[in-house]
Enzyme design. Structure first.
Site, PDB file in Angstrom:
ATOM      1  N   LYS A 114      77.772 -20.003  37.125  1.00 38.10           N
ATOM      2  CA  LYS A 114      77.068 -18.865  37.774  1.00 38.10           C
ATOM      3  C   LYS A 114      77.794 -18.442  39.011  1.00 38.10           C
ATOM      4  O   LYS A 114      77.511 -16.970  39.264  1.00 38.10           O
ATOM      5  CB  LYS A 114      75.772 -19.070  38.204  1.00 38.10           C
ATOM      6  CG  LYS A 114      74.916 -19.560  36.834  1.00 38.10           C
ATOM      7  CD  LYS A 114      73.250 -19.301  37.057  1.00 38.10           C
ATOM      8  CE  LYS A 114      72.566 -19.247  35.833  1.00 38.10           C
ATOM      9  NZ  LYS A 114      71.194 -19.346  35.914  1.00 38.10           N
ATOM     10  N   LYS A 197      77.435 -19.606  25.131  1.00 36.97           N
ATOM     11  CA  LYS A 197      76.021 -19.507  24.484  1.00 36.97           C
ATOM     12  C   LYS A 197      75.427 -18.319  24.627  1.00 36.97           C
ATOM     13  O   LYS A 197      75.597 -17.615  25.877  1.00 36.97           O
ATOM     14  CB  LYS A 197      75.178 -20.645  25.199  1.00 36.97           C
ATOM     15  CG  LYS A 197      74.929 -20.575  26.721  1.00 36.97           C
ATOM     16  CD  LYS A 197      73.877 -21.484  27.179  1.00 36.97           C
ATOM     17  CE  LYS A 197      73.441 -20.956  28.666  1.00 36.97           C
ATOM     18  NZ  LYS A 197      72.104 -21.289  29.143  1.00 36.97           N
ATOM     19  N   LYS A 200      70.108 -15.207  28.915  1.00 39.06           N
ATOM     20  CA  LYS A 200      69.499 -14.249  29.072  1.00 39.06           C
ATOM     21  C   LYS A 200      69.955 -13.323  30.309  1.00 39.06           C
ATOM     22  O   LYS A 200      69.591 -12.320  30.747  1.00 39.06           O
ATOM     23  CB  LYS A 200      67.894 -14.603  29.464  1.00 39.06           C
ATOM     24  CG  LYS A 200      67.606 -15.623  30.236  1.00 39.06           C
ATOM     25  CD  LYS A 200      66.126 -16.210  30.062  1.00 39.06           C
ATOM     26  CE  LYS A 200      65.755 -17.550  30.435  1.00 39.06           C
ATOM     27  NZ  LYS A 200      65.914 -18.099  31.735  1.00 39.06           N
TER      28      LYS A 200
HETATM   29  P1  ATP Z   1      70.590 -18.030  31.984  1.00 38.77           P
HETATM   30  O1  ATP Z   1      71.619 -17.551  31.238  1.00 38.77           O
HETATM   31  O2  ATP Z   1      69.887 -17.152  32.918  1.00 38.77           O
HETATM   32  O3  ATP Z   1      70.863 -19.497  32.819  1.00 38.77           O
HETATM   33  P2  ATP Z   1      69.209 -19.232  29.785  1.00 38.77           P
HETATM   34  O4  ATP Z   1      69.167 -18.390  28.929  1.00 38.77           O
HETATM   35  O5  ATP Z   1      70.263 -20.457  29.639  1.00 38.77           O
HETATM   36  O6  ATP Z   1      69.321 -18.488  31.210  1.00 38.77           O
HETATM   37  P3  ATP Z   1      67.457 -21.189  30.758  1.00 38.77           P
HETATM   38  O7  ATP Z   1      66.211 -20.725  31.457  1.00 38.77           O
HETATM   39  O8  ATP Z   1      68.344 -21.594  31.526  1.00 38.77           O
HETATM   40  O9  ATP Z   1      67.939 -19.932  29.965  1.00 38.77           O
HETATM   41  O10 ATP Z   1      66.969 -22.057  29.607  1.00 38.77           O
HETATM   42  C1  ATP Z   1      65.584 -22.535  29.072  1.00 38.77           C
HETATM   43  C2  ATP Z   1      65.776 -23.348  27.893  1.00 38.77           C
HETATM   44  O11 ATP Z   1      66.527 -22.829  26.974  1.00 38.77           O
HETATM   45  C3  ATP Z   1      66.791 -24.647  28.202  1.00 38.77           C
HETATM   46  O12 ATP Z   1      66.174 -25.827  27.918  1.00 38.77           O
HETATM   47  C4  ATP Z   1      68.174 -24.367  27.623  1.00 38.77           C
HETATM   48  O13 ATP Z   1      68.689 -25.240  27.486  1.00 38.77           O
HETATM   49  C5  ATP Z   1      67.784 -23.475  26.414  1.00 38.77           C
HETATM   50  N1  ATP Z   1      68.616 -22.701  25.996  1.00 38.77           N
HETATM   51  C6  ATP Z   1      69.149 -21.535  26.872  1.00 38.77           C
HETATM   52  N2  ATP Z   1      70.130 -20.824  26.153  1.00 38.77           N
HETATM   53  C7  ATP Z   1      70.341 -21.424  24.977  1.00 38.77           C
HETATM   54  C8  ATP Z   1      70.897 -21.325  23.649  1.00 38.77           C
HETATM   55  N3  ATP Z   1      71.765 -20.232  23.799  1.00 38.77           N
HETATM   56  N4  ATP Z   1      70.975 -22.098  22.850  1.00 38.77           N
HETATM   57  C9  ATP Z   1      70.199 -23.177  22.667  1.00 38.77           C
HETATM   58  N5  ATP Z   1      69.172 -23.316  23.676  1.00 38.77           N
HETATM   59  C10 ATP Z   1      69.148 -22.530  24.738  1.00 38.77           C
END
Ligand code: ATP
Ligand code: LTN
Length: 329
Positions: A114, A197, A200
Protein backbone atom coordinates in the site's frame (compact mmCIF):
# COMPACT_ATOMS: atom_id res chain seq x y z
CA UNK A 1 -23.39 -22.04 28.10
CA UNK A 2 -22.11 -21.86 24.56
CA UNK A 3 -19.26 -24.29 24.08
CA UNK A 4 -18.76 -23.76 20.37
CA UNK A 5 -15.46 -22.28 19.27
CA UNK A 6 -15.61 -18.65 18.26
CA UNK A 7 -14.72 -17.19 14.87
CA UNK A 8 -14.20 -13.54 14.02
CA UNK A 9 -13.68 -11.86 10.68
CA UNK A 10 -14.25 -8.57 8.92
CA UNK A 11 -14.11 -6.62 5.71
CA UNK A 12 -13.32 -2.95 5.22
CA UNK A 13 -16.11 -0.70 3.97
CA UNK A 14 -14.00 0.81 1.22
CA UNK A 15 -14.13 0.28 -2.52
CA UNK A 16 -16.42 -2.16 -4.23
CA UNK A 17 -16.65 -5.63 -2.79
CA UNK A 18 -15.76 -8.10 -5.49
CA UNK A 19 -16.11 -11.79 -6.22
CA UNK A 20 -12.62 -12.32 -4.71
CA UNK A 21 -13.86 -11.02 -1.35
CA UNK A 22 -16.89 -13.25 -1.67
CA UNK A 23 -15.08 -16.44 -2.68
CA UNK A 24 -12.02 -15.87 -0.48
CA UNK A 25 -13.83 -14.75 2.65
CA UNK A 26 -17.60 -14.25 2.91
CA UNK A 27 -18.76 -17.49 1.25
CA UNK A 28 -16.62 -19.31 3.75
CA UNK A 29 -18.19 -17.50 6.70
CA UNK A 30 -21.66 -18.48 5.60
CA UNK A 31 -20.73 -22.14 5.89
CA UNK A 32 -18.86 -21.73 9.15
CA UNK A 33 -21.64 -19.92 11.00
CA UNK A 34 -23.46 -23.22 11.60
CA UNK A 35 -20.45 -24.78 13.26
CA UNK A 36 -18.93 -21.85 15.16
CA UNK A 37 -20.12 -19.02 17.31
CA UNK A 38 -19.58 -16.30 14.73
CA UNK A 39 -18.83 -12.61 14.91
CA UNK A 40 -18.55 -10.60 11.68
CA UNK A 41 -17.46 -7.01 11.76
CA UNK A 42 -17.55 -4.09 9.34
CA UNK A 43 -14.08 -2.69 10.02
CA UNK A 44 -14.61 1.03 9.42
CA UNK A 45 -11.67 1.96 11.66
CA UNK A 46 -9.40 0.01 9.36
CA UNK A 47 -10.91 1.73 6.33
CA UNK A 48 -9.83 5.21 7.51
CA UNK A 49 -6.16 4.19 7.46
CA UNK A 50 -6.37 5.53 3.90
CA UNK A 51 -8.36 8.70 3.13
CA UNK A 52 -12.15 8.20 2.94
CA UNK A 53 -14.99 10.55 2.10
CA UNK A 54 -17.15 10.60 5.29
CA UNK A 55 -20.52 10.31 3.53
CA UNK A 56 -19.21 7.55 1.31
CA UNK A 57 -17.81 5.69 4.31
CA UNK A 58 -21.24 5.71 5.98
CA UNK A 59 -22.86 4.50 2.77
CA UNK A 60 -20.26 1.74 2.30
CA UNK A 61 -20.58 0.60 5.91
CA UNK A 62 -24.27 -0.13 5.38
CA UNK A 63 -23.52 -1.63 1.97
CA UNK A 64 -21.03 -4.15 3.42
CA UNK A 65 -23.52 -5.18 6.07
CA UNK A 66 -26.13 -5.72 3.33
CA UNK A 67 -23.60 -7.80 1.42
CA UNK A 68 -23.01 -9.99 4.48
CA UNK A 69 -26.75 -10.50 4.82
CA UNK A 70 -27.44 -11.07 1.13
CA UNK A 71 -24.59 -13.61 1.03
CA UNK A 72 -26.33 -15.60 3.72
CA UNK A 73 -24.94 -14.44 7.07
CA UNK A 74 -27.90 -14.94 9.36
CA UNK A 75 -28.17 -12.43 12.23
CA UNK A 76 -30.00 -15.08 14.26
CA UNK A 77 -26.91 -17.27 14.14
CA UNK A 78 -24.11 -14.70 13.93
CA UNK A 79 -23.39 -11.27 15.36
CA UNK A 80 -22.81 -8.53 12.80
CA UNK A 81 -21.61 -5.13 14.00
CA UNK A 82 -19.65 -1.98 13.17
CA UNK A 83 -16.12 -1.87 14.63
CA UNK A 84 -16.23 1.82 15.65
CA UNK A 85 -19.38 1.20 17.71
CA UNK A 86 -17.41 -0.96 20.15
CA UNK A 87 -14.68 1.34 21.51
CA UNK A 88 -12.87 -1.53 23.24
CA UNK A 89 -11.17 -2.30 19.90
CA UNK A 90 -9.27 0.99 19.94
CA UNK A 91 -8.43 0.67 23.62
CA UNK A 92 -7.00 -2.82 23.32
CA UNK A 93 -5.06 -1.75 20.25
CA UNK A 94 -3.30 0.91 22.30
CA UNK A 95 -2.17 -1.63 24.87
CA UNK A 96 -1.04 -4.07 22.18
CA UNK A 97 0.89 -1.21 20.55
CA UNK A 98 3.13 -1.21 23.57
CA UNK A 99 4.22 -4.81 23.00
CA UNK A 100 4.28 -4.83 19.17
CA UNK A 101 7.70 -4.18 17.66
CA UNK A 102 8.53 -1.83 14.81
CA UNK A 103 10.33 -4.44 12.66
CA UNK A 104 7.43 -6.89 12.82
CA UNK A 105 5.13 -4.22 11.39
CA UNK A 106 7.70 -3.01 8.88
CA UNK A 107 7.81 -6.44 7.26
CA UNK A 108 4.04 -6.63 6.61
CA UNK A 109 3.42 -7.21 2.91
CA UNK A 110 0.13 -5.28 2.86
CA UNK A 111 1.82 -2.19 4.34
CA UNK A 112 4.66 -2.46 1.85
CA UNK A 113 2.20 -2.87 -1.05
CA UNK A 114 0.00 0.00 0.00
CA UNK A 115 2.85 2.42 0.62
CA UNK A 116 4.30 1.47 -2.72
CA UNK A 117 1.02 2.47 -4.37
CA UNK A 118 0.63 5.78 -2.52
CA UNK A 119 4.23 6.65 -1.59
CA UNK A 120 5.54 6.04 1.92
CA UNK A 121 5.88 9.77 2.79
CA UNK A 122 2.11 10.17 2.64
CA UNK A 123 1.29 6.93 4.52
CA UNK A 124 -0.59 7.48 7.79
CA UNK A 125 0.73 6.04 11.05
CA UNK A 126 -2.60 4.22 11.22
CA UNK A 127 -1.79 2.33 8.04
CA UNK A 128 1.43 1.12 9.63
CA UNK A 129 -0.43 0.16 12.78
CA UNK A 130 -3.31 -1.52 10.90
CA UNK A 131 -2.26 -5.09 11.85
CA UNK A 132 -2.25 -4.24 15.57
CA UNK A 133 -5.86 -3.04 15.35
CA UNK A 134 -6.67 -6.28 13.57
CA UNK A 135 -4.98 -8.23 16.38
CA UNK A 136 -7.12 -6.32 18.88
CA UNK A 137 -10.29 -7.21 16.90
CA UNK A 138 -9.40 -10.87 17.06
CA UNK A 139 -8.05 -11.16 20.61
CA UNK A 140 -10.83 -9.17 22.25
CA UNK A 141 -13.30 -11.99 21.66
CA UNK A 142 -11.26 -15.05 22.56
CA UNK A 143 -11.36 -15.92 18.87
CA UNK A 144 -10.02 -19.37 18.02
CA UNK A 145 -10.42 -19.32 14.25
CA UNK A 146 -10.07 -16.42 11.82
CA UNK A 147 -11.47 -17.17 8.35
CA UNK A 148 -9.71 -14.88 5.88
CA UNK A 149 -8.22 -14.88 2.42
CA UNK A 150 -4.63 -15.96 1.94
CA UNK A 151 -3.34 -12.35 1.92
CA UNK A 152 -4.33 -11.85 5.57
CA UNK A 153 -2.37 -14.80 6.92
CA UNK A 154 0.58 -12.65 7.92
CA UNK A 155 -1.68 -10.37 9.95
CA UNK A 156 -3.19 -13.31 11.81
CA UNK A 157 0.36 -14.51 12.54
CA UNK A 158 1.02 -11.17 14.20
CA UNK A 159 -2.14 -11.57 16.32
CA UNK A 160 -0.79 -14.96 17.41
CA UNK A 161 2.61 -13.53 18.27
CA UNK A 162 1.11 -10.65 20.25
CA UNK A 163 -1.21 -13.01 22.15
CA UNK A 164 1.71 -15.24 23.10
CA UNK A 165 3.90 -12.30 24.07
CA UNK A 166 1.20 -10.77 26.25
CA UNK A 167 0.45 -14.10 27.91
CA UNK A 168 4.11 -14.60 28.65
CA UNK A 169 4.52 -11.16 30.15
CA UNK A 170 1.27 -10.86 32.09
CA UNK A 171 -0.04 -14.41 32.47
CA UNK A 172 -2.58 -16.41 30.46
CA UNK A 173 -5.03 -13.89 29.00
CA UNK A 174 -5.56 -14.41 25.29
CA UNK A 175 -6.48 -17.44 23.22
CA UNK A 176 -3.90 -17.86 20.44
CA UNK A 177 -5.99 -17.73 17.22
CA UNK A 178 -5.51 -19.69 14.03
CA UNK A 179 -6.10 -18.46 10.49
CA UNK A 180 -8.52 -20.53 8.44
CA UNK A 181 -7.77 -20.23 4.76
CA UNK A 182 -9.67 -22.02 2.08
CA UNK A 183 -7.90 -24.08 -0.50
CA UNK A 184 -5.54 -22.53 -3.01
CA UNK A 185 -8.05 -21.90 -5.78
CA UNK A 186 -9.75 -19.29 -3.68
CA UNK A 187 -7.13 -16.63 -4.25
CA UNK A 188 -8.88 -14.79 -7.04
CA UNK A 189 -6.47 -12.87 -9.22
CA UNK A 190 -7.01 -9.59 -11.08
CA UNK A 191 -8.78 -9.88 -14.44
CA UNK A 192 -6.35 -7.37 -15.90
CA UNK A 193 -3.28 -8.88 -14.24
CA UNK A 194 -3.20 -12.52 -13.10
CA UNK A 195 0.04 -11.90 -11.18
CA UNK A 196 -1.74 -9.84 -8.52
CA UNK A 197 -4.82 -10.58 -6.44
CA UNK A 198 -8.16 -9.08 -7.41
CA UNK A 199 -8.36 -5.94 -5.31
CA UNK A 200 -11.06 -3.41 -4.58
CA UNK A 201 -8.50 -0.63 -4.48
CA UNK A 202 -7.19 -1.55 -7.95
CA UNK A 203 -6.58 1.35 -10.31
CA UNK A 204 -8.84 -0.03 -13.05
CA UNK A 205 -12.38 -1.38 -12.68
CA UNK A 206 -11.38 -4.01 -15.22
CA UNK A 207 -9.41 -5.65 -12.39
CA UNK A 208 -12.49 -6.98 -10.63
CA UNK A 209 -16.13 -8.03 -10.88
CA UNK A 210 -18.02 -6.15 -8.18
CA UNK A 211 -20.77 -8.01 -6.36
CA UNK A 212 -23.06 -5.18 -7.45
CA UNK A 213 -22.06 -5.07 -11.13
CA UNK A 214 -24.97 -5.35 -13.57
CA UNK A 215 -25.24 -7.93 -16.32
CA UNK A 216 -23.76 -5.77 -19.07
CA UNK A 217 -20.80 -4.75 -16.94
CA UNK A 218 -19.98 -8.37 -16.10
CA UNK A 219 -20.09 -9.30 -19.78
CA UNK A 220 -17.89 -6.34 -20.73
CA UNK A 221 -15.33 -7.05 -18.01
CA UNK A 222 -15.06 -10.76 -18.79
CA UNK A 223 -14.70 -9.99 -22.47
CA UNK A 224 -11.81 -7.64 -21.67
CA UNK A 225 -10.14 -10.00 -19.17
CA UNK A 226 -6.59 -10.85 -20.22
CA UNK A 227 -5.92 -14.37 -21.47
CA UNK A 228 -2.73 -16.21 -22.22
CA UNK A 229 -1.29 -17.00 -25.61
CA UNK A 230 -2.76 -19.99 -27.47
CA UNK A 231 -6.42 -20.69 -28.01
CA UNK A 232 -7.20 -23.86 -26.06
CA UNK A 233 -8.91 -23.96 -22.68
CA UNK A 234 -6.24 -25.55 -20.53
CA UNK A 235 -5.93 -25.46 -16.74
CA UNK A 236 -2.25 -25.05 -16.04
CA UNK A 237 0.24 -22.95 -14.07
CA UNK A 238 1.77 -21.90 -17.37
CA UNK A 239 -1.46 -20.13 -18.21
CA UNK A 240 -2.15 -18.07 -15.07
CA UNK A 241 -4.80 -15.80 -16.61
CA UNK A 242 -6.85 -18.71 -17.92
CA UNK A 243 -6.31 -20.68 -14.73
CA UNK A 244 -7.80 -17.80 -12.77
CA UNK A 245 -10.84 -17.62 -15.06
CA UNK A 246 -11.35 -21.38 -14.81
CA UNK A 247 -11.13 -21.16 -11.02
CA UNK A 248 -13.82 -18.49 -11.01
CA UNK A 249 -15.98 -20.59 -13.34
CA UNK A 250 -15.50 -23.61 -11.13
CA UNK A 251 -16.36 -21.70 -7.94
CA UNK A 252 -19.68 -20.49 -9.33
CA UNK A 253 -20.68 -23.78 -10.95
CA UNK A 254 -20.56 -27.34 -9.79
CA UNK A 255 -17.87 -28.19 -12.31
CA UNK A 256 -14.27 -28.96 -11.41
CA UNK A 257 -11.44 -27.35 -13.44
CA UNK A 258 -10.89 -30.71 -15.20
CA UNK A 259 -14.56 -30.93 -16.16
CA UNK A 260 -14.43 -27.38 -17.48
CA UNK A 261 -11.38 -28.22 -19.58
CA UNK A 262 -13.30 -31.16 -21.03
CA UNK A 263 -16.45 -29.14 -21.69
CA UNK A 264 -14.45 -26.67 -23.80
CA UNK A 265 -12.29 -29.10 -25.75
CA UNK A 266 -12.29 -27.91 -29.35
CA UNK A 267 -13.86 -24.57 -28.37
CA UNK A 268 -12.08 -21.24 -27.99
CA UNK A 269 -11.83 -18.35 -25.57
CA UNK A 270 -14.93 -16.70 -27.05
CA UNK A 271 -17.35 -19.48 -26.05
CA UNK A 272 -15.65 -19.98 -22.73
CA UNK A 273 -15.83 -16.29 -21.81
CA UNK A 274 -19.47 -15.90 -22.85
CA UNK A 275 -20.48 -18.82 -20.66
CA UNK A 276 -18.25 -17.74 -17.80
CA UNK A 277 -20.06 -14.38 -17.77
CA UNK A 278 -23.39 -16.26 -17.66
CA UNK A 279 -22.25 -18.42 -14.75
CA UNK A 280 -21.21 -15.33 -12.78
CA UNK A 281 -24.45 -13.52 -13.60
CA UNK A 282 -26.36 -16.63 -12.48
CA UNK A 283 -24.87 -16.13 -9.04
CA UNK A 284 -25.06 -12.33 -8.92
CA UNK A 285 -28.72 -11.98 -9.92
CA UNK A 286 -30.35 -13.66 -6.90
CA UNK A 287 -27.64 -12.19 -4.67
CA UNK A 288 -28.46 -8.66 -5.83
CA UNK A 289 -32.20 -9.26 -5.46
CA UNK A 290 -31.65 -10.06 -1.79
CA UNK A 291 -29.32 -7.08 -1.42
CA UNK A 292 -31.86 -4.68 -2.93
CA UNK A 293 -34.67 -5.97 -0.73
CA UNK A 294 -32.85 -4.86 2.46
CA UNK A 295 -33.62 -1.37 3.79
CA UNK A 296 -31.00 0.83 5.49
CA UNK A 297 -33.15 1.05 8.65
CA UNK A 298 -33.47 -2.68 8.98
CA UNK A 299 -29.72 -3.15 8.52
CA UNK A 300 -28.81 -0.42 11.03
CA UNK A 301 -31.03 -2.16 13.57
CA UNK A 302 -29.27 -5.50 12.98
CA UNK A 303 -25.88 -3.76 13.39
CA UNK A 304 -26.93 -2.02 16.61
CA UNK A 305 -28.23 -5.31 18.03
CA UNK A 306 -24.96 -6.97 17.03
CA UNK A 307 -22.91 -4.33 18.88
CA UNK A 308 -25.11 -4.74 21.97
CA UNK A 309 -24.52 -8.48 21.88
CA UNK A 310 -20.72 -8.38 21.52
CA UNK A 311 -19.91 -5.36 23.73
CA UNK A 312 -20.04 -7.29 27.03
CA UNK A 313 -17.59 -9.89 25.69
CA UNK A 314 -15.20 -7.14 24.58
CA UNK A 315 -15.56 -5.23 27.86
CA UNK A 316 -14.85 -8.28 30.02
CA UNK A 317 -11.65 -9.07 28.10
CA UNK A 318 -10.49 -5.45 28.07
CA UNK A 319 -11.05 -5.16 31.84
CA UNK A 320 -8.98 -8.28 32.36
CA UNK A 321 -6.20 -6.80 30.23
CA UNK A 322 -6.33 -3.39 31.94
CA UNK A 323 -6.10 -5.08 35.30
CA UNK A 324 -3.11 -7.16 34.24
CA UNK A 325 -1.12 -4.22 32.91
CA UNK A 326 -1.73 -2.27 36.10
CA UNK A 327 -4.55 0.12 35.28
CA UNK A 328 -7.04 0.96 38.01
CA UNK A 329 -10.45 -0.13 36.78
P1 ATP B 1 -7.82 -3.78 -0.80
O1 ATP B 1 -7.39 -4.15 -2.15
O2 ATP B 1 -8.42 -2.42 -0.68
O3 ATP B 1 -6.80 -4.09 0.26
P2 ATP B 1 -9.23 -6.20 -0.68
O4 ATP B 1 -9.94 -6.39 -1.93
O5 ATP B 1 -7.95 -6.92 -0.44
O6 ATP B 1 -9.03 -4.68 -0.44
P3 ATP B 1 -10.05 -6.59 2.04
O7 ATP B 1 -11.07 -5.76 2.72
O8 ATP B 1 -8.62 -6.33 2.37
O9 ATP B 1 -10.23 -6.53 0.48
O10 ATP B 1 -10.34 -8.12 2.27
C1 ATP B 1 -11.54 -8.68 2.71
C2 ATP B 1 -11.42 -10.17 2.71
O11 ATP B 1 -11.41 -10.65 1.37
C3 ATP B 1 -10.14 -10.72 3.35
O12 ATP B 1 -10.42 -11.90 4.07
C4 ATP B 1 -9.26 -11.01 2.17
O13 ATP B 1 -8.32 -12.00 2.45
C5 ATP B 1 -10.28 -11.47 1.14
N1 ATP B 1 -9.81 -11.18 -0.20
C6 ATP B 1 -9.49 -9.98 -0.71
N2 ATP B 1 -9.12 -10.08 -1.98
C7 ATP B 1 -9.17 -11.38 -2.30
C8 ATP B 1 -8.90 -12.14 -3.48
N3 ATP B 1 -8.50 -11.54 -4.58
N4 ATP B 1 -9.06 -13.47 -3.46
C9 ATP B 1 -9.49 -14.08 -2.34
N5 ATP B 1 -9.77 -13.45 -1.19
C10 ATP B 1 -9.62 -12.12 -1.16
N1 LTN C 1 -7.53 -6.74 7.39
C1 LTN C 1 -8.67 -7.54 7.06
C2 LTN C 1 -9.95 -7.04 7.64
C3 LTN C 1 -9.97 -7.27 9.09
C4 LTN C 1 -10.08 -8.53 9.74
C5 LTN C 1 -10.05 -8.26 11.14
C6 LTN C 1 -10.18 -9.84 9.29
C7 LTN C 1 -9.89 -6.34 10.06
N2 LTN C 1 -9.95 -6.91 11.28
C8 LTN C 1 -10.10 -9.27 12.06
C9 LTN C 1 -10.24 -10.86 10.23
C10 LTN C 1 -10.20 -10.57 11.60
C11 LTN C 1 -8.81 -7.64 5.59
O1 LTN C 1 -9.45 -8.51 5.18
N3 LTN C 1 -8.26 -6.78 4.83
Amino acid sequence: MNLRKRIFSGVQPSGNLHIGNYLGAIANWVKLQDEFESIFCVVDMHAITVPQDPEMLRKKTIEIAKIYLAAGIDPKKSSIFIQSQVSEHAELMWILNTIAKMPELEKMTQFKDKTQKGGSESAAVGLFDYPVLMAADILLYGTEVVPVGEDQKQHVELARDLAKRFNQKFGETFIVPKAFIKEEGMRVMGLDNPEKKMSKSAASEYNYISLLDDEETVKRKIKKAVTDSGSEIIYSDEKPALKNLINIYSSFSNLSPKEIEKKYTGKGYGDFKTELAEVIIGFLKPFQEKFNALSDEEVLKILADGATKVRPIAKAKLDEVKNKVGFII
